[in-house]
Design an enzyme around this catalytic site. Structure first.
Site, PDB file in Angstrom:
ATOM      1  N   ASP A 136     -26.442  23.356 -27.946  1.00 48.08           N
ATOM      2  CA  ASP A 136     -26.827  24.572 -28.594  1.00 48.08           C
ATOM      3  C   ASP A 136     -27.389  24.443 -30.024  1.00 48.08           C
ATOM      4  O   ASP A 136     -27.250  23.399 -30.646  1.00 48.08           O
ATOM      5  CB  ASP A 136     -25.209  25.110 -28.865  1.00 48.08           C
ATOM      6  CG  ASP A 136     -24.476  25.579 -27.474  1.00 48.08           C
ATOM      7  OD1 ASP A 136     -25.169  25.897 -26.533  1.00 48.08           O
ATOM      8  OD2 ASP A 136     -23.437  25.539 -27.328  1.00 48.08           O
ATOM      9  N   ASP A 151     -27.968  31.062 -22.971  1.00 47.81           N
ATOM     10  CA  ASP A 151     -26.870  31.986 -23.242  1.00 47.81           C
ATOM     11  C   ASP A 151     -27.477  33.479 -23.635  1.00 47.81           C
ATOM     12  O   ASP A 151     -26.932  34.535 -23.224  1.00 47.81           O
ATOM     13  CB  ASP A 151     -26.193  31.570 -24.309  1.00 47.81           C
ATOM     14  CG  ASP A 151     -25.285  30.141 -24.350  1.00 47.81           C
ATOM     15  OD1 ASP A 151     -25.076  29.725 -23.048  1.00 47.81           O
ATOM     16  OD2 ASP A 151     -25.167  29.358 -25.277  1.00 47.81           O
TER      17      ASP A 151
END
Length: 200
Positions: A136, A151
């Site tokens: 991330d 995402d």
């Protein structure tokens, strides 16, 4: 007696199905490539854990490794998320042949590409197969989690799902009869007079 359908009547649905399948695959490839390409850039160029301003504090890149789900929930249950992601991929592949709508094909393509992106991390990144940490790096001011490109595609597919469901759009692209009637100016459809009828 019902008339037999003309030979050419089935062809458009078949072609549309093929086009939808192609769109699903194309969108999935784009989503997957953008996700894995951005993660390759992040892991090779950014320091782990340090914030790199992109648009001041509004948008920053902060490279982190997430062993859990969104908001780092479920740490220690990475295998469960891997199995769940694999289940989503199987679900999309099974339902892809039923899609006759470009909008639903877009939805399934985004969901497939995003899910495959994060599943790739869980399967092939450290510390081990099936328990890999997801990369991330996108941090938006005021948002309580760091996320990635995969995402974004997954959440976008969920938003589109809600919109199509509220609009009553089925997998073949048609709107439900009740929705179509409700959306008409009068709220109902007046029956049309028989062809050839004259005003008396």
């Amino acid at each position: 007696m019902a008339e037999a359908p003309e030979p050419g009547a089935v062809a458009p649905a078949t072609r549309l199905s093929v086009r939808s399948l192609v769109l699903i695959v194309a969108v999935a490839i784009v989503a997957y490539a953008l996700d894995q390409g951005s993660k390759l850039f992040v892991t090779s160029s950014l320091p782990l854990g340090e914030a790199v301003p992109v648009l001041g504090q509004v948008l920053e890149f902060r490279y982190v490794k997430n062993p859990g789900a969104a908001f780092s929930l479920g740490v220690g249950y990475t295998w469960i998320f891997s199995i769940a992601a694999a289940g989503v991929v199987v679900f999309v592949l099974l339902f892809a042949r039923k899609i006759r709508s470009a909008r639903w094909a877009l939805l399934f393509g985004m969901l497939l590409g995003g899910t495959l992106g994060n599943l790739t991390d869980r399967l092939f990144r450290e510390p081990s197969f099936g328990q890999g940490h997801v990369i991330d790096f996108i941090q938006v001011w005021g948002f309580p989690a760091i996320f990635n490109v995969a995402d974004i595609f997954i959440v976008s597919s969920m938003v589109l799902f809600v919109l199509l469901t509220l609009l009553g759009v089925s997998l073949d692209g048609r709107r439900h009869a009740s929705e179509a009637v409700a959306g008409s100016p009068t709220g109902s459809r007046e029956p049309e007079p028989p062809s050839g009828a004259e005003d008396r």
